[in-house]
Structure formats: C-alpha cells, structure tokens
Design a protein around this motif. Structure first.
Motif, PDB file in Angstrom:
ATOM      1  N   THR A 147       0.827  -1.208   0.000  1.00  0.00           N
ATOM      2  CA  THR A 147       0.000   0.000   0.000  1.00  0.00           C
ATOM      3  C   THR A 147       0.861   1.257   0.000  1.00  0.00           C
ATOM      4  OG1 THR A 147      -1.725  -1.181   1.231  1.00  0.00           O
ATOM      5  CG2 THR A 147      -1.865   1.220   1.189  1.00  0.00           C
ATOM      6  N   ASP A 148       1.863   1.275   0.897  1.00  0.00           N
ATOM      7  CA  ASP A 148       2.652   2.495   1.086  1.00  0.00           C
ATOM      8  C   ASP A 148       3.972   2.502   0.323  1.00  0.00           C
ATOM      9  OD1 ASP A 148       0.600   3.100   2.763  1.00  0.00           O
ATOM     10  OD2 ASP A 148       1.796   3.137   4.601  1.00  0.00           O
ATOM     11  N   LYS A 149       4.373   1.342  -0.227  1.00  0.00           N
ATOM     12  CA  LYS A 149       5.656   1.234  -0.948  1.00  0.00           C
ATOM     13  C   LYS A 149       6.829   1.597  -0.045  1.00  0.00           C
ATOM     14  CE  LYS A 149       2.917   0.581  -4.449  1.00  0.00           C
ATOM     15  NZ  LYS A 149       2.526  -0.799  -4.802  1.00  0.00           N
ATOM     16  N   ASP A 150       6.718   1.261   1.234  1.00  0.00           N
ATOM     17  CA  ASP A 150       7.756   1.550   2.210  1.00  0.00           C
ATOM     18  C   ASP A 150       8.452   0.237   2.562  1.00  0.00           C
ATOM     19  OD1 ASP A 150       9.343   2.245   4.364  1.00  0.00           O
ATOM     20  OD2 ASP A 150       7.809   3.451   5.360  1.00  0.00           O
ATOM     21  N   THR A 151       9.467  -0.112   1.783  1.00  0.00           N
ATOM     22  CA  THR A 151      10.124  -1.407   1.939  1.00  0.00           C
ATOM     23  C   THR A 151      10.812  -1.532   3.290  1.00  0.00           C
ATOM     24  OG1 THR A 151      10.484  -1.497  -0.450  1.00  0.00           O
ATOM     25  CG2 THR A 151      11.773  -3.000   0.889  1.00  0.00           C
ATOM     26  N   ASP A 152      11.450  -0.481   3.749  1.00  0.00           N
ATOM     27  CA  ASP A 152      12.165  -0.556   5.025  1.00  0.00           C
ATOM     28  C   ASP A 152      11.217  -0.850   6.182  1.00  0.00           C
ATOM     29  OD1 ASP A 152      14.590  -0.078   3.790  1.00  0.00           O
ATOM     30  OD2 ASP A 152      14.555   2.076   4.170  1.00  0.00           O
ATOM     31  N   ALA A 153      10.080  -0.179   6.214  1.00  0.00           N
ATOM     32  CA  ALA A 153       9.096  -0.440   7.270  1.00  0.00           C
ATOM     33  C   ALA A 153       8.560  -1.861   7.162  1.00  0.00           C
ATOM     34  CB  ALA A 153       7.952   0.564   7.191  1.00  0.00           C
ATOM     35  N   ALA A 154       8.334  -2.315   5.932  1.00  0.00           N
ATOM     36  CA  ALA A 154       7.820  -3.671   5.726  1.00  0.00           C
ATOM     37  C   ALA A 154       8.804  -4.711   6.243  1.00  0.00           C
ATOM     38  CB  ALA A 154       7.536  -3.893   4.242  1.00  0.00           C
ATOM     39  N   VAL A 155      10.094  -4.509   5.973  1.00  0.00           N
ATOM     40  CA  VAL A 155      11.117  -5.441   6.461  1.00  0.00           C
ATOM     41  C   VAL A 155      11.151  -5.452   7.983  1.00  0.00           C
ATOM     42  CG1 VAL A 155      13.601  -5.858   6.614  1.00  0.00           C
ATOM     43  CG2 VAL A 155      12.570  -5.335   4.404  1.00  0.00           C
ATOM     44  N   GLU A 156      11.075  -4.289   8.575  1.00  0.00           N
ATOM     45  CA  GLU A 156      11.121  -4.203  10.035  1.00  0.00           C
ATOM     46  C   GLU A 156       9.962  -4.970  10.666  1.00  0.00           C
ATOM     47  OE1 GLU A 156      11.153  -0.828  13.611  1.00  0.00           O
ATOM     48  OE2 GLU A 156      11.353  -0.216  11.509  1.00  0.00           O
TER      49      GLU A 156
END
Length: 249
Positions: A147-156
């Motif tokens: 949804t947000d295209k925030d890979t770093d947050a997704a990995v965390e």
C-alpha cells in the motif's frame, strides 16, 4: 508468486497458526463465521484464492454484521467492487467493536474517501495495540510494502514477526520479496528456502523459489520448480515453467 495485498497473503496449511491468538480479535459471536474467516486467511496466504473467497463469503453469510470479514473482503476485492463493501462495513453498528476493529474502521473511513489512502499510521496504531499478535505485524508488513511502498518499514515488521512467530511460513515469502526489492539476493534466497522448508505441501512455496531463480537467470532450476508448482495445482505455473525453459541457452 509475488503476493499482491489486493489478494493478500495470510497463512498456509503447513503453517496454520497453532492458537487462535495468532489472529486479531473480532466481536462476532458466531464461532462458525470466525472459523470461516480464519480459514479464508489461511487459504489466501498461500494463493488459494478461489477457496479463500468461498470461506470469506461463508463468514459474511453466517454473520452479516461481521465487520472484520468486510475488512478482509475490501482488501481483497477488485477496485470496482470496493465501494459497496466499504458502504456495508461502515453501516455496521460499532458499539461493541474492540480496539482492532475501531482502528480498522478508521482506515475503512479513509478508504471510503480514497482507496489509495496510506496505511502507515493505521498500522502503527494496530501494532502498538497488539504487539504480540502475529496478524497485526503481518498486516503492517504487507500494507507497508504494497500500500505504502515503504520497503524498510515492511522489512522491520516482517523481521519482528519472524522473531515472534518463527514457524509462520508465509512471512518468509514476503521477506523473500522484500529482500529482492532491497537488492539483497542471498537474504532473499534464505527466506524463500525457509518458506519452502516450513510449507513443503504448498505450491506457492515452489513458485516463489522458482521466481527467485528466474530473476537470477538460473532458468533450468526455475523451470524445474515451476513444474513442481504446476504439478501441485498452482494456476499458470506451467506457463511460467515453459517461459523459463525457453530462456535456457
């Protein structure tokens, strides 16, 4: 197969949550509806879309006021079908909603205005309220990525989920694709191998490993794994196997 949150990723037959506390709480009083919702989650996660939708439909038929079932349906529905589902979800009496439902209702309200609304703040609130509930971390990881295209947050979020629930197989599928997105192929391979080891009866595990090899231009290995996924009944895997074979020099 790279999961798309439109159709999602929840659990698999080799990784079905051992306890109900894997899932976010719901206010429905129908155990039949709740069981169908959990089955739908399990099926969607490993790309059993048709069967997952059938279970989701059962949940909503059993309890027409089952708010969290509508949340699932909205997330999985094609864009053209979201609006009526959102309308029905917002019409449900929220007097007895728990914290998870209240948080997700706020997001549904955002969806009612913009189906591309960012999910970051909603997911932070959900995880803060349910830090030890695997499904909260899973949703946060998926929404961060898709949804947000925030890979770093997704990995965390996915790494926290791996620590909290290390045998939950579908999380390693999403981790594999996250590491590919971050150009970390060795970590991606390790994640896909973990998914396969935990869910050897799931065709999607072979399909994802095949995609890893395809991206790495190891076409023979890719074709072999796509063939395995096809033999286990995964739609379109045979076509992907043929394309991989055609790329072998």
């Amino acid at each position: 197969m790279k999961t798309i949150f439109l159709i999602a990723l929840l659990l698999g037959s080799a990784a079905v949550a051992p306890a109900q506390d894997h899932y976010l709480p719901v206010s429905s009083t129908s155990q039949t509806a709740i069981t169908s919702l959990h089955r739908a989650a399990d099926l969607y996660s490993n790309i059993h879309f048709k069967e997952g939708k059938a279970e989701l439909d059962k949940a909503m038929a059993e309890d027409p006021s089952f708010f969290m079932a509508y949340v699932y349906a909205i997330q999985y529905a094609p864009k053209a079908e979201k609006a009526p589902l959102i309308e029905k979800a917002l019409a449900i009496d929220q007097a007895k909603f728990n914290k998870a439902e209240q948080i997700m209702r706020g997001f549904v309200e955002k969806w009612s205005k913009d189906t591309a609304a960012k999910a970051g703040e909603t997911m932070k609130a959900l995880v803060a309220a349910y830090p030890k509930t695997p499904q909260a971390l899973e949703w946060a990881s998926l929404h961060s990525f898709y949804t947000d295209k925030d890979t770093d947050a997704a990995v965390e979020y996915a790494q926290k989920l791996a620590t909290l629930s290390p045998t939950y197989a579908p999380n390693y599928n999403i981790l594999g694709y996250l590491y590919l997105e971050k150009k970390e192929p060795e970590k991606a391979r390790g994640a896909f191998e973990k998914y396969l080891s935990l869910a050897p009866n799931e065709p999607n595990a072979y399909d994802s490993m095949a995609e890893y090899y395809l991206i790495g231009k190891e076409y023979a290995k890719s074709a072999e794994l796509y063939d395995k996924a096809a033999a286990m009944g995964l739609p379109d895997a045979k076509e992907r196997a043929d394309k991989a074979r055609a790329m072998i020099k």
